[in-house]
Design a protein around this motif. Structure first.
Motif, PDB file in Angstrom:
ATOM      1  N   CYS A  11       0.868  -1.170   0.000  1.00 35.25           N
ATOM      2  CA  CYS A  11       0.000   0.000   0.000  1.00 35.25           C
ATOM      3  C   CYS A  11       0.905   1.219   0.000  1.00 35.25           C
ATOM      4  O   CYS A  11       2.086   1.118   0.363  1.00 35.25           O
ATOM      5  N   GLY A  14       1.234   3.920   5.341  1.00 34.55           N
ATOM      6  CA  GLY A  14       0.306   3.821   6.473  1.00 34.55           C
ATOM      7  C   GLY A  14      -0.754   2.764   6.229  1.00 34.55           C
ATOM      8  O   GLY A  14      -0.735   2.064   5.224  1.00 34.55           O
ATOM      9  N   CYS A  16      -5.045   1.935   6.512  1.00 33.89           N
ATOM     10  CA  CYS A  16      -6.375   2.471   6.764  1.00 33.89           C
ATOM     11  C   CYS A  16      -6.843   1.968   8.130  1.00 33.89           C
ATOM     12  O   CYS A  16      -6.493   0.854   8.534  1.00 33.89           O
ATOM     13  N   TYR A  18      -9.459   0.681   9.426  1.00 29.70           N
ATOM     14  CA  TYR A  18     -10.274  -0.528   9.616  1.00 29.70           C
ATOM     15  C   TYR A  18      -9.601  -1.771   9.039  1.00 29.70           C
ATOM     16  O   TYR A  18     -10.154  -2.860   9.096  1.00 29.70           O
ATOM     17  N   CYS A  19      -8.384  -1.597   8.467  1.00 28.66           N
ATOM     18  CA  CYS A  19      -7.828  -2.644   7.606  1.00 28.66           C
ATOM     19  C   CYS A  19      -7.205  -3.804   8.373  1.00 28.66           C
ATOM     20  O   CYS A  19      -6.300  -3.623   9.183  1.00 28.66           O
ATOM     21  N   GLY A  59      -5.169  -7.237  -2.944  1.00 31.57           N
ATOM     22  CA  GLY A  59      -4.098  -6.773  -2.056  1.00 31.57           C
ATOM     23  C   GLY A  59      -4.642  -6.398  -0.692  1.00 31.57           C
ATOM     24  O   GLY A  59      -5.727  -6.818  -0.315  1.00 31.57           O
ATOM     25  N   GLY A  60      -3.882  -5.569  -0.007  1.00 30.52           N
ATOM     26  CA  GLY A  60      -2.945  -4.565  -0.479  1.00 30.52           C
ATOM     27  C   GLY A  60      -3.563  -3.698  -1.576  1.00 30.52           C
ATOM     28  O   GLY A  60      -4.762  -3.566  -1.708  1.00 30.52           O
ATOM     29  N   THR A  61      -2.693  -3.122  -2.337  1.00 25.83           N
ATOM     30  CA  THR A  61      -3.106  -2.248  -3.434  1.00 25.83           C
ATOM     31  C   THR A  61      -2.331  -2.635  -4.689  1.00 25.83           C
ATOM     32  O   THR A  61      -1.201  -2.166  -4.886  1.00 25.83           O
ATOM     33  N   ASN A  94      -6.820   1.288  -5.947  1.00 29.70           N
ATOM     34  CA  ASN A  94      -7.134   2.426  -5.090  1.00 29.70           C
ATOM     35  C   ASN A  94      -7.075   3.678  -5.938  1.00 29.70           C
ATOM     36  O   ASN A  94      -6.089   3.902  -6.637  1.00 29.70           O
ATOM     37  N   ARG A 130      -8.994   6.805   4.964  1.00 31.68           N
ATOM     38  CA  ARG A 130      -8.712   6.681   3.528  1.00 31.68           C
ATOM     39  C   ARG A 130      -8.109   7.984   3.027  1.00 31.68           C
ATOM     40  O   ARG A 130      -8.493   9.062   3.465  1.00 31.68           O
TER      41      ARG A 130
HETATM   42  S1  SF4 Z   1      -5.544   0.447   0.950  1.00 33.79           S
HETATM   43 FE1  SF4 Z   1      -6.682  -1.459   1.342  1.00 33.79          FE
HETATM   44  S2  SF4 Z   1      -5.122  -2.974   1.912  1.00 33.79           S
HETATM   45 FE2  SF4 Z   1      -4.147  -0.942   2.017  1.00 33.79          FE
HETATM   46  S3  SF4 Z   1      -4.337  -0.342   4.155  1.00 33.79           S
HETATM   47 FE3  SF4 Z   1      -6.127   0.514   3.097  1.00 33.79          FE
HETATM   48  S4  SF4 Z   1      -7.751  -1.047   3.261  1.00 33.79           S
HETATM   49 FE4  SF4 Z   1      -5.788  -2.024   3.806  1.00 33.79          FE
END
Ligand code: SF4
Length: 368
Positions: A11, A14, A16, A18-19, A59-61, A94, A130
């Motif tokens: 990513c 950092g 998110c 809730y992740c 992912g991830g991203t 993303n 986000r």
């Molecule tokens: S972008 Fe998706 S995988 Fe990356 S930290 Fe945020 S919720 Fe988690």
């Protein structure tokens, strides 16, 4: 196995709030190590797969990967696997990581793009931690459409403290107007180990039920149907990859934290980048086949697709008759429709899927 999942763990920076997915910050060096190991794993494991009917890059991203890395990955997949003519190829994205160059590369390989928006309201996104701005979200949809993606999915989250019902319903309309043909609407869950779990934030069951009913009404107003507990689509835009996996299909997962299922065993690659790079053993989940079959049966009921006895036997190796008592009792309670040879969830069954699943697992025949 006819389905392939690849986990890109990076990513941008950092995490998110809730992740709970396995992810690490993107670094050039780590990306090079990841793609070299993925290519090696593809070469070693591709013989486990027949003709692929779906590929999912999650992912991830995945779109945090550089354009060069994405090109290298897609070239390697294409030359290593036999992709069926209608192969569904999904990529998670993303919004803040998409640019014109990457959109073009993705569209050359994939036919389905899933945009992680979560909410079109900036304040609500900030609650979740986000980073994307309104402009980046609008631009990501534009880039996706401009690159030729017809099958665009939009992830939304509902029941977020501070989010209004009207705000969530408006989010659905905005996703549709931006070009989404598939929408995932997840209730926020505050999972252990996440940043939100360290705050006083809680979710509310009444809110969740309100959002659930609002989802059904708003989505059907836009011509979308709920085809899985949290997923809605216009006809023909359901995610085949996830649908078949919920329905017990086999798949190969590559990358750190990726899961695989060969029809009997499930295994999970190490959720640890260094360990995965070193080739540490995956963790195997070996359980009696009746229990595995019960899980497969229960997960199928997350969807609106019908189980037939033939399909269940093909996916689990067992006869659905073994669950006759519990299926009849679920039908009496209105959670499924069951006629002795085929069974499918009712809307109430989707809403109460957790208790439905528990009853199937508890009501399983004993391992012989
Ligand atoms: S972008 Fe998706 S995988 Fe990356 S930290 Fe945020 S919720 Fe988690």
């Amino acid at each position: 196995m006819e389905r392939l999942y690849i986990h890109a763990p990076f990513c941008l920076s950092g995490k998110c709030g809730y992740c709970a997915f396995y992810s690490i910050p993107w670094e050039r060096e780590a990306e090079l190590e990841w793609i070299a190991k993925i290519a090696e794993d593809i070469d070693r494991k591709r013989q486990l797969c027949g003709k692929l009917r779906s590929v999912y890059l999650g992912g991830g991203t995945p779109t945090a990967l550089s354009a060069g890395c994405l090109e290298r990955l897609f070239t390697h997949i294409r030359k290593s696997f036999n992709l069926s003519s209608g192969c569904e190829i999904s990529i998670e994205c993303n919004p803040e990581t998409l640019n014109a160059e990457k959109a073009g590369i993705l569209a050359n390989f994939a036919n389905r793009l899933s945009l992680g928006v979560q909410s079109f309201e900036k304040d609500v996104r900030m609650t979740l931690g986000r980073r994307a701005s309104d402009e980046e979200i609008a631009r990501a949809f534009e880039l996706a459409r401009g690159a030729g993606f017809e099958n665009i999915s939009c992830d939304l989250i509902n029941s977020i403290p501070g989010q209004s019902l009207d705000g969530h319903v408006a989010d659905i309309g905005k996703a549709v107007r931006a070009g989404a043909k598939h929408i995932s609407s997840y209730s926020l869950t505050i999972e252990e180990g996440t940043r939100l779990a360290q705050t006083a934030m809680t979710t509310d069951e009444e809110d969740e039920l309100m959002m659930w009913n609002a989802d059904d009404k708003a989505m059907s107003g836009h011509g979308f149907s709920r085809y899985e507990v949290s997923n809605f689509a216009k006809k023909g835009f359901e995610c085949v990859h996830n649908l078949e996996i919920w329905f017990g299909d086999r798949y190969l997962g590559l990358g750190p934290a990726a899961c695989s299922f060969d029809g009997e065993k499930r295994w999970t690659e190490p959720a640890n980048f260094a360990g995965w790079l070193r080739g540490a053993e995956p963790e195997y989940d070996i359980i009696p086949r009746e229990k595995r079959a019960a899980e497969i049966l229960a997960f199928g009921f997350r969807t609106t697709m019908a189980w037939t006895r033939e399909k269940f036997e093909e996916r689990s190796g067992l006869d659905m008759k073994g669950w006759d008592d519990v299926l009849s009792s679920l039908a009496e309670d209105g959670l499924i429709a069951y006629d002795g040879s085929s069974a499918s969830s009712t809307p109430r069954g989707l809403l109460m899927w957790n208790s439905l699943a528990e009853r199937i697992i508890e009501g399983s025949p004993r391992d012989g």
